[in-house]
Write a protein that holds these residues in place. Structure first.
Motif, PDB file in Angstrom:
ATOM      1  N   SER A 198       0.822  -1.214   0.000  1.00  0.00           N
ATOM      2  CA  SER A 198       0.000   0.000   0.000  1.00  0.00           C
ATOM      3  C   SER A 198       0.858   1.267   0.000  1.00  0.00           C
ATOM      4  O   SER A 198       2.059   1.232   0.275  1.00  0.00           O
ATOM      5  N   GLU A 199       0.211   2.396  -0.309  1.00  0.00           N
ATOM      6  CA  GLU A 199       0.862   3.703  -0.211  1.00  0.00           C
ATOM      7  C   GLU A 199       1.265   3.980   1.239  1.00  0.00           C
ATOM      8  O   GLU A 199       2.287   4.606   1.506  1.00  0.00           O
ATOM      9  N   ARG A 200       0.462   3.479   2.161  1.00  0.00           N
ATOM     10  CA  ARG A 200       0.781   3.660   3.582  1.00  0.00           C
ATOM     11  C   ARG A 200       2.109   2.993   3.927  1.00  0.00           C
ATOM     12  O   ARG A 200       2.898   3.524   4.698  1.00  0.00           O
ATOM     13  N   ALA A 201       2.371   1.827   3.337  1.00  0.00           N
ATOM     14  CA  ALA A 201       3.642   1.130   3.585  1.00  0.00           C
ATOM     15  C   ALA A 201       4.814   1.941   3.041  1.00  0.00           C
ATOM     16  O   ALA A 201       5.873   2.026   3.672  1.00  0.00           O
ATOM     17  N   ARG A 202       4.638   2.552   1.867  1.00  0.00           N
ATOM     18  CA  ARG A 202       5.705   3.378   1.299  1.00  0.00           C
ATOM     19  C   ARG A 202       5.992   4.582   2.183  1.00  0.00           C
ATOM     20  O   ARG A 202       7.155   4.931   2.432  1.00  0.00           O
ATOM     21  N   MET A 203       4.934   5.228   2.681  1.00  0.00           N
ATOM     22  CA  MET A 203       5.116   6.389   3.547  1.00  0.00           C
ATOM     23  C   MET A 203       5.759   5.995   4.872  1.00  0.00           C
ATOM     24  O   MET A 203       6.557   6.754   5.452  1.00  0.00           O
ATOM     25  N   LYS A 204       5.446   4.794   5.347  1.00  0.00           N
ATOM     26  CA  LYS A 204       6.060   4.313   6.593  1.00  0.00           C
ATOM     27  C   LYS A 204       7.567   4.165   6.419  1.00  0.00           C
ATOM     28  O   LYS A 204       8.353   4.505   7.304  1.00  0.00           O
ATOM     29  N   VAL A 205       7.988   3.674   5.247  1.00  0.00           N
ATOM     30  CA  VAL A 205       9.421   3.529   4.969  1.00  0.00           C
ATOM     31  C   VAL A 205      10.116   4.888   4.973  1.00  0.00           C
ATOM     32  O   VAL A 205      11.205   5.050   5.533  1.00  0.00           O
ATOM     33  N   LEU A 206       9.491   5.878   4.348  1.00  0.00           N
ATOM     34  CA  LEU A 206      10.085   7.215   4.314  1.00  0.00           C
ATOM     35  C   LEU A 206      10.144   7.819   5.720  1.00  0.00           C
ATOM     36  O   LEU A 206      11.098   8.520   6.066  1.00  0.00           O
ATOM     37  N   THR A 207       9.138   7.527   6.526  1.00  0.00           N
ATOM     38  CA  THR A 207       9.152   7.997   7.921  1.00  0.00           C
ATOM     39  C   THR A 207      10.287   7.346   8.695  1.00  0.00           C
ATOM     40  O   THR A 207      10.983   8.009   9.489  1.00  0.00           O
ATOM     41  N   LEU A 208      10.503   6.038   8.483  1.00  0.00           N
ATOM     42  CA  LEU A 208      11.608   5.343   9.137  1.00  0.00           C
ATOM     43  C   LEU A 208      12.950   5.945   8.728  1.00  0.00           C
ATOM     44  O   LEU A 208      13.847   6.125   9.564  1.00  0.00           O
ATOM     45  N   ALA A 209      13.071   6.272   7.443  1.00  0.00           N
ATOM     46  CA  ALA A 209      14.322   6.868   6.962  1.00  0.00           C
ATOM     47  C   ALA A 209      14.585   8.204   7.656  1.00  0.00           C
ATOM     48  O   ALA A 209      15.721   8.515   8.036  1.00  0.00           O
ATOM     49  N   LYS A 210      13.534   8.993   7.841  1.00  0.00           N
ATOM     50  CA  LYS A 210      13.690  10.285   8.526  1.00  0.00           C
ATOM     51  C   LYS A 210      14.120  10.084   9.979  1.00  0.00           C
ATOM     52  O   LYS A 210      14.900  10.876  10.524  1.00  0.00           O
ATOM     53  N   LYS A 211      13.602   9.044  10.612  1.00  0.00           N
ATOM     54  CA  LYS A 211      13.982   8.772  12.002  1.00  0.00           C
ATOM     55  C   LYS A 211      15.433   8.292  12.107  1.00  0.00           C
ATOM     56  O   LYS A 211      16.083   8.454  13.145  1.00  0.00           O
ATOM     57  N   LEU A 212      15.947   7.706  11.025  1.00  0.00           N
ATOM     58  CA  LEU A 212      17.329   7.223  11.025  1.00  0.00           C
ATOM     59  C   LEU A 212      18.337   8.340  10.787  1.00  0.00           C
ATOM     60  O   LEU A 212      19.488   8.256  11.231  1.00  0.00           O
ATOM     61  N   THR A 213      17.927   9.394  10.067  1.00  0.00           N
ATOM     62  CA  THR A 213      18.902  10.406   9.630  1.00  0.00           C
ATOM     63  C   THR A 213      19.638  11.123  10.758  1.00  0.00           C
ATOM     64  O   THR A 213      20.791  11.515  10.556  1.00  0.00           O
ATOM     65  N   PRO A 214      19.049  11.319  11.963  1.00  0.00           N
ATOM     66  CA  PRO A 214      19.860  11.916  13.036  1.00  0.00           C
ATOM     67  C   PRO A 214      21.084  11.079  13.398  1.00  0.00           C
ATOM     68  O   PRO A 214      22.064  11.604  13.938  1.00  0.00           O
ATOM     69  N   TYR A 215      21.047   9.782  13.100  1.00  0.00           N
ATOM     70  CA  TYR A 215      22.172   8.892  13.378  1.00  0.00           C
ATOM     71  C   TYR A 215      23.043   8.667  12.147  1.00  0.00           C
ATOM     72  O   TYR A 215      24.266   8.605  12.240  1.00  0.00           O
ATOM     73  N   THR A 216      22.405   8.540  10.985  1.00  0.00           N
ATOM     74  CA  THR A 216      23.125   8.140   9.768  1.00  0.00           C
ATOM     75  C   THR A 216      23.550   9.315   8.896  1.00  0.00           C
ATOM     76  O   THR A 216      24.343   9.131   7.972  1.00  0.00           O
ATOM     77  N   GLY A 217      23.014  10.506   9.165  1.00  0.00           N
ATOM     78  CA  GLY A 217      23.178  11.596   8.216  1.00  0.00           C
ATOM     79  C   GLY A 217      22.146  11.448   7.106  1.00  0.00           C
ATOM     80  O   GLY A 217      21.288  10.558   7.126  1.00  0.00           O
ATOM     81  N   ASN A 218      22.213  12.313   6.100  1.00  0.00           N
ATOM     82  CA  ASN A 218      21.231  12.293   5.010  1.00  0.00           C
ATOM     83  C   ASN A 218      21.216  10.949   4.298  1.00  0.00           C
ATOM     84  O   ASN A 218      22.270  10.355   4.044  1.00  0.00           O
ATOM     85  N   LEU A 219      20.008  10.490   3.966  1.00  0.00           N
ATOM     86  CA  LEU A 219      19.829   9.203   3.285  1.00  0.00           C
ATOM     87  C   LEU A 219      19.117   9.405   1.950  1.00  0.00           C
ATOM     88  O   LEU A 219      18.061  10.044   1.902  1.00  0.00           O
TER      89      LEU A 219
END
Length: 284
Positions: free
Chosen positions: A219-240
């Protein structure tokens, strides 16, 4: 107490031998770029096994500490007072002032641990410990010395300047991002892949991500969840960079042409082949 400087401690970087400076420089650069995004004006410097972050304007203490706690390579964050070496009596006065401003309640046990990085300093470390302990006891009679389990561990580092601190806030450890190269991460909406991202980044890998979207099977919701996870990772990983690959046609082709018991294996293999192309694009 209003701190303006932080002593940044690292661990694993210290065993890197002749190329240690490369890892130190990478950590200094990352600290600087992360702090640059915050309100304030910061300088980040290194000196013989020490990294310093200093605020040259007003800043939010909690915001800075929270940012530093997400930078891989840091094992300890020490808010400190750094003073000029204006003589031994001035050092005693500075320590008394530090205790007075840092602690409201003076009824605590303490231990002084001095480290004489400047071997030209005329007083040896053990004598500094005793003398500073004495002036603290005289200035604040409700304090007591406890060398085994003190409430306050006061550290004094005699270097080009003198560092005074008594708190170490844990950092995430690991190695600075990018010092182990770059890798592609297959990022789904589950818990495994973001945890893998954290663990990979902690070992010094910079990351780019790929997500396979197969509407209507995903679903589109699953895609948006992935992008949200990526945003939560960026404080640790830097820009993704996150690549969202439309995968419906490939999935249906495999389903219609492959034996059923090989469907999952072949689908995963095709995902890896696509990711390999993206690796070349990202030099990963």
């Amino acid at each position: 107490m209003k701190y303006k400087s932080f002593l940044i401690k690292y661990a694993e970087i210290g065993v890197k031998g002749k190329n240690r400076y490369l890892f130190e420089d990478a950590l200094v650069k990352q600290i600087y770029h992360r702090l640059k995004r915050l309100d304030g004006d910061f300088s980040v410097t290194k000196e013989a096994g020490r990294i310093y972050a200093e605020a040259r304007a007003d800043f939010d203490f909690d915001e800075v500490v929270d940012t530093l706690k997400k930078i891989f390579g840091i094992v300890g964050i020490c808010p400190m007072v750094q003073v000029e070496d204006n003589g031994y009596e001035d050092l005693k006065a500075q320590v008394v002032k530090y205790i007075g401003e840092a602690y409201g309640d003076k009824a605590f046990t303490f231990k002084v641990v001095a480290k004489r990085g400047n071997k030209q300093y005329p007083v040896v470390s053990d004598q500094i410990n005793r003398d500073l302990g004495e002036v603290i006891l005289n200035a604040y009679p409700n304090t007591k010395v406890d060398v085994h389990n003190p409430d306050v561990l006061l550290r004094v580092e005699v270097r080009h300047k003198i560092n005074i601190f008594s708190e170490t806030i844990p950092g995430p450890g690991g190695m600075p991002i990018g010092t182990a190269g770059k890798a592609m991460l297959l990022l789904s909406g589950g818990i495994d892949s973001p945890v893998a991202a954290y663990m990979m980044a902690k070992r010094g890998l910079s990351l780019a991500c790929v997500h396979f979207a197969s509407p209507p099977y995903t679903s589109e919701r699953a895609r948006m969840k992935v992008l949200t996870l990526a945003k939560k990772l960026t404080p640790y990983t830097g820009n993704l960079n996150v690549y969202v690959v439309p995968y419906t046609a490939a999935q249906e082709h495999i389903r219609d042409n492959a034996p059923e018991d090989l469907f999952t294996v072949l689908m995963r293999r095709s995902m890896m082949r696509i990711t390999r192309v993206l690796c070349e694009k990202e030099s990963a």
